[in-house]
Structures are given as C-alpha cells and as structure tokens.
Design a protein around this motif. Structure first.
Motif, PDB file in Angstrom:
ATOM      1  N   ARG A 123       0.141 -16.908   2.893  1.00 20.98           N
ATOM      2  CA  ARG A 123       1.518 -17.970   2.751  1.00 20.98           C
ATOM      3  C   ARG A 123       1.006 -18.783   1.936  1.00 20.98           C
ATOM      4  N   LYS A 124      -0.163 -19.069   1.840  1.00 25.50           N
ATOM      5  CA  LYS A 124      -0.543 -20.406   0.486  1.00 25.50           C
ATOM      6  C   LYS A 124      -0.849 -19.970  -0.366  1.00 25.50           C
ATOM      7  N   PHE A 125      -1.307 -18.411  -0.770  1.00 18.22           N
ATOM      8  CA  PHE A 125      -1.682 -18.036  -1.772  1.00 18.22           C
ATOM      9  C   PHE A 125      -0.663 -16.892  -2.622  1.00 18.22           C
ATOM     10  N   ALA A 126       0.305 -17.161  -1.860  1.00 15.65           N
ATOM     11  CA  ALA A 126       1.323 -15.424  -2.709  1.00 15.65           C
ATOM     12  C   ALA A 126       2.931 -15.968  -1.777  1.00 15.65           C
ATOM     13  N   PRO A 127       3.166 -17.338  -1.813  1.00 17.62           N
ATOM     14  CA  PRO A 127       4.750 -17.667  -0.827  1.00 17.62           C
ATOM     15  C   PRO A 127       5.561 -16.818  -0.413  1.00 17.62           C
ATOM     16  N   HIS A 128       5.400 -15.592  -1.545  1.00 16.24           N
ATOM     17  CA  HIS A 128       7.396 -14.771  -1.950  1.00 16.24           C
ATOM     18  C   HIS A 128       6.421 -13.884  -1.434  1.00 16.24           C
ATOM     19  N   CYS A 129       5.706 -13.513  -1.085  1.00 15.96           N
ATOM     20  CA  CYS A 129       5.091 -11.799  -0.830  1.00 15.96           C
ATOM     21  C   CYS A 129       5.180 -12.108   0.907  1.00 15.96           C
ATOM     22  N   THR A 130       5.590 -10.935   1.618  1.00 13.88           N
ATOM     23  CA  THR A 130       5.435 -10.842   2.944  1.00 13.88           C
ATOM     24  C   THR A 130       4.621  -9.743   3.642  1.00 13.88           C
ATOM     25  N   LEU A 131       4.642  -9.723   4.942  1.00 20.28           N
ATOM     26  CA  LEU A 131       2.925  -8.387   6.058  1.00 20.28           C
ATOM     27  C   LEU A 131       4.976  -7.188   6.688  1.00 20.28           C
ATOM     28  N   ARG A 132       3.742  -6.594   6.222  1.00 15.78           N
ATOM     29  CA  ARG A 132       4.010  -5.364   7.504  1.00 15.78           C
ATOM     30  C   ARG A 132       3.092  -4.417   8.175  1.00 15.78           C
ATOM     31  N   SER A 133       3.014  -4.472  10.031  1.00 16.25           N
ATOM     32  CA  SER A 133       2.086  -3.630  10.610  1.00 16.25           C
ATOM     33  C   SER A 133       2.877  -2.794  10.617  1.00 16.25           C
ATOM     34  N   VAL A 134       1.951  -0.984  11.108  1.00 16.34           N
ATOM     35  CA  VAL A 134       2.033  -0.594  11.163  1.00 16.34           C
ATOM     36  C   VAL A 134       1.048   0.553  12.447  1.00 16.34           C
ATOM     37  N   GLN A 135       1.974   0.887  13.342  1.00 18.18           N
ATOM     38  CA  GLN A 135       0.608   1.845  13.619  1.00 18.18           C
ATOM     39  C   GLN A 135       0.765   3.183  13.746  1.00 18.18           C
ATOM     40  N   VAL A 136      -0.087   3.871  13.130  1.00 15.73           N
ATOM     41  CA  VAL A 136      -0.088   5.232  13.044  1.00 15.73           C
ATOM     42  C   VAL A 136      -1.139   5.784  13.475  1.00 15.73           C
ATOM     43  N   PRO A 137      -1.214   7.282  13.744  1.00 12.75           N
ATOM     44  CA  PRO A 137      -2.214   7.915  14.434  1.00 12.75           C
ATOM     45  C   PRO A 137      -3.642   8.396  13.004  1.00 12.75           C
ATOM     46  N   LEU A 138      -5.180   8.403  13.212  1.00 12.06           N
ATOM     47  CA  LEU A 138      -5.544   8.309  12.774  1.00 12.06           C
ATOM     48  C   LEU A 138      -5.606   9.126  11.609  1.00 12.06           C
ATOM     49  N   PRO A 139      -5.309  11.199  11.954  1.00 14.96           N
ATOM     50  CA  PRO A 139      -4.817  11.411  11.132  1.00 14.96           C
ATOM     51  C   PRO A 139      -4.273  11.626  10.030  1.00 14.96           C
ATOM     52  N   GLN A 140      -2.759  10.346  10.130  1.00 14.42           N
ATOM     53  CA  GLN A 140      -1.591   9.747   9.167  1.00 14.42           C
ATOM     54  C   GLN A 140      -2.330   8.783   8.594  1.00 14.42           C
ATOM     55  N   VAL A 141      -3.061   7.964   8.181  1.00 17.79           N
ATOM     56  CA  VAL A 141      -3.696   7.194   7.917  1.00 17.79           C
ATOM     57  C   VAL A 141      -3.737   7.299   6.449  1.00 17.79           C
ATOM     58  N   LYS A 142      -4.820   8.867   5.949  1.00 16.43           N
ATOM     59  CA  LYS A 142      -4.949   8.949   4.598  1.00 16.43           C
ATOM     60  C   LYS A 142      -3.834   9.045   3.281  1.00 16.43           C
ATOM     61  N   ASP A 143      -2.906   9.679   4.297  1.00 16.61           N
ATOM     62  CA  ASP A 143      -1.822   9.876   3.728  1.00 16.61           C
ATOM     63  C   ASP A 143      -0.628   8.826   3.513  1.00 16.61           C
ATOM     64  N   MET A 144      -1.048   7.951   3.904  1.00 16.31           N
ATOM     65  CA  MET A 144      -0.138   6.807   4.399  1.00 16.31           C
ATOM     66  C   MET A 144      -0.924   5.473   3.289  1.00 16.31           C
ATOM     67  N   LEU A 145      -1.827   6.136   3.105  1.00 18.83           N
ATOM     68  CA  LEU A 145      -2.481   4.784   2.276  1.00 18.83           C
ATOM     69  C   LEU A 145      -2.441   5.851   0.858  1.00 18.83           C
ATOM     70  N   ALA A 146      -2.499   7.319   0.786  1.00 17.24           N
ATOM     71  CA  ALA A 146      -2.044   8.014  -0.438  1.00 17.24           C
ATOM     72  C   ALA A 146      -0.813   7.958  -1.716  1.00 17.24           C
TER      73      ALA A 146
END
Length: 311
Positions: A123-146
């Motif tokens: 909020r200090k350094f990127a005031p117009h950006c927002t965050l989203r948190s997701v919880q996914v099984p480990l086998p899906q993490v790589k595909d989410m990042l890719a």
C-alpha cells in the motif's frame, strides 16, 4: 493497403500524429514526444507525404485536423492505446503508478505470517496494486506459476519442483501450544506430558512438519495424535474447547494465538530443527519486471523477520 506501403510507415510517426491530435500545437506535441520543434515539423511533413494529405492545418485556435486526419484518428488512437497498455507497460514496471493484481499461492498460516506486513508495504510502494491469495495443492503450484495465474508461491514447500526458482526468506522455529486452562502444564512441558496428552497435527499436501516429525522419531517420542487437519487456523479454537489437546506449530502462529489469551506456548520437550519459508517462481517470469519488483519487496520485508519493515 499494399504490404510494401505498410512497411514504409514508421511507427514513430503514429506517436507524432497522436500527440498533434491531442495537443493541437507543434510545440507542445514536440515536447510530449521528446523532439525539437524542427524535428517535429519534419515528422509532420513525412506524415503528410505518406498519407498524401495536410492532416493538420493552422487555425486561430491551433493545429486543426483535416477531414482525412479526423477519419484516421480513431484507428491511430486505438493503436497507440494498445501499444501503451499491452506492449510498453510490459517493458517496465513503475510501482507507484502500476494498476495490477498480484496473486500469491500460500496456506492459511502463510496468510497469517505474510499478508499483514506485505499489505502495509504494497500500500505504501504500489498504492494502486491489489493482492489475491490462493491455496492450491502442491502438484498444481508449478502450473499456476507457469501460466501466470499466480506470481509467486510462499511457504515451506519441501518437495517443490526442482525447476522452480526459490529464495530463502527466513527460518521458523517450532513451539508447543497448550490451553491456558491446562493447569498441569506450566512454563515447560515434560516428555511424559508430551507423549501422554493428545495432539492436533496439521497435515498439508507438502508437509511443513516433515522435519520435526523426523526429529520426534529420532528421539523416540511417540505422539498420541487425536486429530489431523489441513487448517492451522482451526487449532487454537479446538484447543480452547478441548483443553486436554496440544499442538506443535510454527513460532509465529503460536505467538499470534497466544495474544488471544486462550492458549500459551512452551518449548517442545526435544530440540526441533527450524524450517525455511521461501518464495518460489517460474523461470518464465524470472526476468519479468513486475515479478522482480515483487520478489525484491518480499525479500526486503522479511529478511530480518520477525523484525519486519513497517515504515
């Protein structure tokens, strides 16, 4: 339009057209695109030659577009907008003006540890950006990042894919959490009490507790596991309602819940190895400017944990 004629068009001239259309002044348009007034006049002459039209003519109120320029204006303005939004914006990242959402893969414990300090910094350094948190099984993490669906994964993924980049943020220690109504346990817990009392164990797709499980085994300690759950945040409520239960959890989690006054934390009866919390990202985004900025912000925020930056 013939393909050869398309290749004759210098795309830089479109920015000149766009600036003249908005500024209605050769001087102001030149300043906007970073040209001298002479160079701007030369660029306008090239535009006129290419389109075989005067395009902009002097009037008492400024440089007015001709009928042909007015006809061309919507298409050229759309092209320039697409270039700015979809091409130029990807070449650099300016946090103070950027408008985008960052997505992070993490557990509920990760949210508790990472989100409050990170939100203050963002909020200090990127005031117009927002965050989203997701919880996914480990086998899906790589595909989410890719795929870019997630920017980073934060946590203790001990079996994360080898082809992901990773960076250590800080080390976490373990404590044992006990109900304040359990008067049998004081400031310490004995091995006998630890083995007799019933345990709540948090189990994840990639168990962060693998290291301390092994430590218990090495010391020959057997836990009387009553409940296994994938949710850290349920643990203090369960211990409060069932004071005979205990749980071994990361230090920060124990500290947060101890402030509620329903549970207390004590050292485990045997030394447990600390575990590292890391950030992970995919090679596709290793050189991405926004991803680089976010990684640096997170590293700087947590590198002196628990004395995180809040200024």
């Amino acid at each position: 339009m013939h393909a050869m004629h398309v290749r004759d068009l210098d795309l830089n001239l479109l920015s000149v057209f766009d600036a003249l259309l908005r500024e209605r002044s050769v001087t102001r348009a030149a300043a906007e695109v970073g040209l001298t007034q002479g160079a701007m006049s030369h660029a306008l002459n090239r535009l006129r030659a290419y389109f075989e039209d005067q395009l902009f003519v002097k009037t008492p109120t400024g440089m007015a577009p001709t009928a042909k320029a007015a006809m061309l204006a919507p298409a050229i303005m759309e092209i320039m907008a697409k270039l700015r939004e979809d091409v130029v914006s990807q070449a650099q990242f300016h946090p103070q003006t950027a408008r985008r959402s960052f997505t992070l893969c993490m557990t509920d414990m990760g949210e508790l540890v990472f989100l409050p300090p990170l939100m203050r910094q963002l909020r200090k350094f990127a005031p117009h950006c927002t965050l989203r948190s997701v919880q996914v099984p480990l086998p899906q993490v790589k595909d989410m990042l890719a795929s870019g669906e997630a920017d980073l994964a934060l946590g203790s993924f001990r079996t994360a894919p080898d082809d992901l980049f990773q960076q250590l943020l800080f080390l976490h220690e373990f404590v044992t959490m006990v109900s304040v109504r359990n008067t049998a346990v004081g400031d310490t817990i004995t091995r006998e009490q630890f083995e007799t009392l019933r345990h709540i164990v948090v189990t994840l797709a990639s168990p962060g507790g693998a290291a301390y499980d092994a430590a218990f085994d090495e010391h020959g300690i057997r836990r009387n596991v009553y409940l296994s759950t994938p949710h850290f945040l349920a643990v203090p409520l369960l211990i409060d309602q069932h004071p005979d239960l205990i749980a071994t959890v990361p230090l920060e989690l124990g500290n947060v819940f101890a402030k509620l006054g329903t549970v207390k934390i004590v050292p485990p009866p045997v030394p447990l190895p600390p575990f590292g919390l890391r950030q992970f990202w995919h090679p596709r985004f290793h050189e991405d400017r926004a991803n680089i900025w976010l990684r640096r912000l997170i590293k700087e925020t947590f590198e002196h944990y628990p004395d995180v930056r809040t200024d």
